[in-house]
Design a protein around this motif. Sequence first.
Motif, PDB file in Angstrom:
ATOM      1  N   ALA A 196      -3.008  13.225  -3.421  1.00 33.23           N
ATOM      2  CA  ALA A 196      -2.987  12.144  -2.441  1.00 33.23           C
ATOM      3  C   ALA A 196      -3.904  11.030  -2.903  1.00 33.23           C
ATOM      4  O   ALA A 196      -4.911  11.271  -3.585  1.00 33.23           O
ATOM      5  N   GLY A 197      -3.574   9.814  -2.544  1.00 31.27           N
ATOM      6  CA  GLY A 197      -4.387   8.661  -2.926  1.00 31.27           C
ATOM      7  C   GLY A 197      -5.516   8.417  -1.946  1.00 31.27           C
ATOM      8  O   GLY A 197      -6.119   9.338  -1.408  1.00 31.27           O
ATOM      9  N   GLY A 198      -5.793   7.162  -1.696  1.00 36.80           N
ATOM     10  CA  GLY A 198      -6.890   6.783  -0.814  1.00 36.80           C
ATOM     11  C   GLY A 198      -7.302   5.366  -1.150  1.00 36.80           C
ATOM     12  O   GLY A 198      -6.596   4.640  -1.858  1.00 36.80           O
ATOM     13  N   GLY A 229      -5.135   4.798  -9.893  1.00 33.34           N
ATOM     14  CA  GLY A 229      -6.282   5.615  -9.503  1.00 33.34           C
ATOM     15  C   GLY A 229      -6.842   5.119  -8.192  1.00 33.34           C
ATOM     16  O   GLY A 229      -6.250   4.273  -7.518  1.00 33.34           O
ATOM     17  N   THR A 230      -7.981   5.633  -7.830  1.00 32.12           N
ATOM     18  CA  THR A 230      -8.636   5.189  -6.593  1.00 32.12           C
ATOM     19  C   THR A 230      -9.969   4.554  -6.960  1.00 32.12           C
ATOM     20  O   THR A 230      -9.998   3.512  -7.592  1.00 32.12           O
ATOM     21  N   TYR A 231     -11.069   5.182  -6.583  1.00 33.52           N
ATOM     22  CA  TYR A 231     -12.401   4.678  -6.932  1.00 33.52           C
ATOM     23  C   TYR A 231     -12.725   5.022  -8.377  1.00 33.52           C
ATOM     24  O   TYR A 231     -12.506   6.146  -8.828  1.00 33.52           O
ATOM     25  N   ASP A 236       0.831  -1.204   0.000  1.00 30.43           N
ATOM     26  CA  ASP A 236       0.000   0.000   0.000  1.00 30.43           C
ATOM     27  C   ASP A 236       0.865   1.253   0.000  1.00 30.43           C
ATOM     28  O   ASP A 236       0.600   2.209  -0.742  1.00 30.43           O
ATOM     29  N   ARG A 237       1.905   1.268   0.808  1.00 33.73           N
ATOM     30  CA  ARG A 237       2.776   2.443   0.894  1.00 33.73           C
ATOM     31  C   ARG A 237       3.445   2.725  -0.450  1.00 33.73           C
ATOM     32  O   ARG A 237       3.512   3.875  -0.906  1.00 33.73           O
ATOM     33  N   ILE A 238       3.935   1.686  -1.117  1.00 28.47           N
ATOM     34  CA  ILE A 238       4.613   1.866  -2.405  1.00 28.47           C
ATOM     35  C   ILE A 238       3.659   2.429  -3.446  1.00 28.47           C
ATOM     36  O   ILE A 238       3.966   3.418  -4.144  1.00 28.47           O
TER      37      ILE A 238
END
Length: 635
Positions: A102-104, A122-124, A88-90
């Motif tokens: 920022a992600g999420g 991407g995210t959602y 997740d961090r990478i």
Amino acid sequence: MPNRLAQETSPYLQQHAENPVDWYPWSSEALDRARAEDKPILLSIGYSACHWCHVMAHESFEDEETAALMNQLFVNIKVDREERPDLDRIYQTAHQLYTGRAGGWPLTCFLTPDDHVPIVVGTYFPKEPRYGMSPFKQVLEQVEAYYRRYPDEVEARGAALREAFGRMEAGSASAAQLSPAPIERARERLAATFDPEHGGFGGAPKFPHTTALELLLELGADESAGAEGEERRIVDLTLERMALGGLYDQLAGGFFRYSVDRSWSIPHFEKMLYDNAQLLSLYSDAYAATRQPLYARIAGETADFIVRDMQDRSGGYYSTIDADSEGEEGKYYLWTPAEVDALLAAPDAALAKRVLGLDGPANFEDREWHLHRKLEPEAAARQLGLRLDAEAAVAAFAAARRTLLAAREKRVPPGRDEKILVSWNGLMIRGMAKAARRLGRADLAASASRAADFIRTELWRDGRLVATYKDGRARLAAYLDDYAFLAAGLLELLEVRWRSEDLELAVGCADAVLAHFADPAGGFFFTSDDHETLIHRPKPLADEAVPSGNAVMLRVLLELGALIGEQRYVEAAEKGLAAAAESVGQYPDAHAATLLALARHLEPPEIVVVRGEPSEVGPWRELLDEGYAPRRSSF
């Protein structure tokens, strides 16, 4: 038919076990298949309490047509970010570097099959076009086509990402002069972003930023006797508004993850162990510093909530409570005045509604009420003309609160992730131990001891930690945060009551970090030297939702080194502080936990050891525990 995720321990992965998507966990089987078939990887990262993860699952991953397209074009991998914070961090960092934002969660990554470098991140993604975003099926087709048609561009983006990762590493330990200057700049920058009306920092969405508040509370303790400095004003207003607002569960205790508005009124309704652990510690310290009864009440209620609702019979603490129930976010926590009237006698209902803000306009989507503490019971009784003195008003409200909580517990509850993570347990051991000492509650020390014993028995093997436990299975190599947070929790617990086995485990954690996580340039990597090889080995220095594992480890080494006289611990901490100096100097307010360690280097901590018979030791411990002396530790 269930897919491969049905055999996993993670509740988040099990939530997707019935999807028509051909999901894999992150594994050599999945990675080998992607490489052999030259299929890009669709990596989806989330966690069980995540509202938008649920939304994307319902819209896309449960949809047969979307799933068929995913299965045709990609090798699909699901990851629980709480079990695999390394991945997740990478890829959160990759998202920020690629998009500038920022992600999420959910984090949606499309990776090359050979070296797992992001193609697109991407995210959602919605099923149908909205929020200015393309529909997910269209994204799937476009990404796969881009990978096939433009391999040189994909390779160039990957090379640029690796170069950016390399630039993010901290500098050499020999380059820095350590001074209090960044502490002063952090103080100034936090004051500049402080919200003087509602407390906290910045606007909506608003997070607690607990480590920054811990730093300011400690800086406020340096004021001259009786002085009320700017730091204390920031801390007091923020703690008061969070405790009285919707960020806090006014019936059961405990804090939600963050507020969607500036005034702490409506939260994102997840309850995370790590938030409650840090806030429990902070409110306990704030009570010691100010003797404000509100802080003692909030700390006590939060601790009671954790023991009642989030501690396993084995001793470990659970990870999260979901935001959703019955498919709706927050439904479990919302009220109408009519529901209160149906449960309580008229005078008690009037009192409860006045205290909890139910006599004003609806504050949740203009139709329901999320509770906040509008007035204290005595003031509410006086406004209503009830003939109750202060003690009677408090008792009447407490009884009403118990009735409302009992009624709420009959509703369909949100899901609970009963995975036990060493890192977050370490934070809660520290919070419980701090509350036990500040509030004089031996039962909370017992709770923390049970968690420590569970970790020692089930998750400590041959001088190394295992990161996660669920359903009798301990698995995954531990990360820096596991060792650092557990050691910090054990040191705090030793201040409440001494057990040699806790000191031995804290020392074992420190030795393991020095042996397997140390960077020769100073500081510590997030993963060990024998961890699975990934596209990047991060060395995180800035605080996020939890304090930096590097920072916490530096503080542990300074305190442990002073306690047992181990100079190599102190030298490793000094080298780590020097390596972090450039990053801290650029963004001091983002490195509050490192600044707390720096303060202990610049002014070494006081270590007081009291030995003797229990009857003799007791009065000395009470004397040492009086007030707030953050740089003094007593054992």
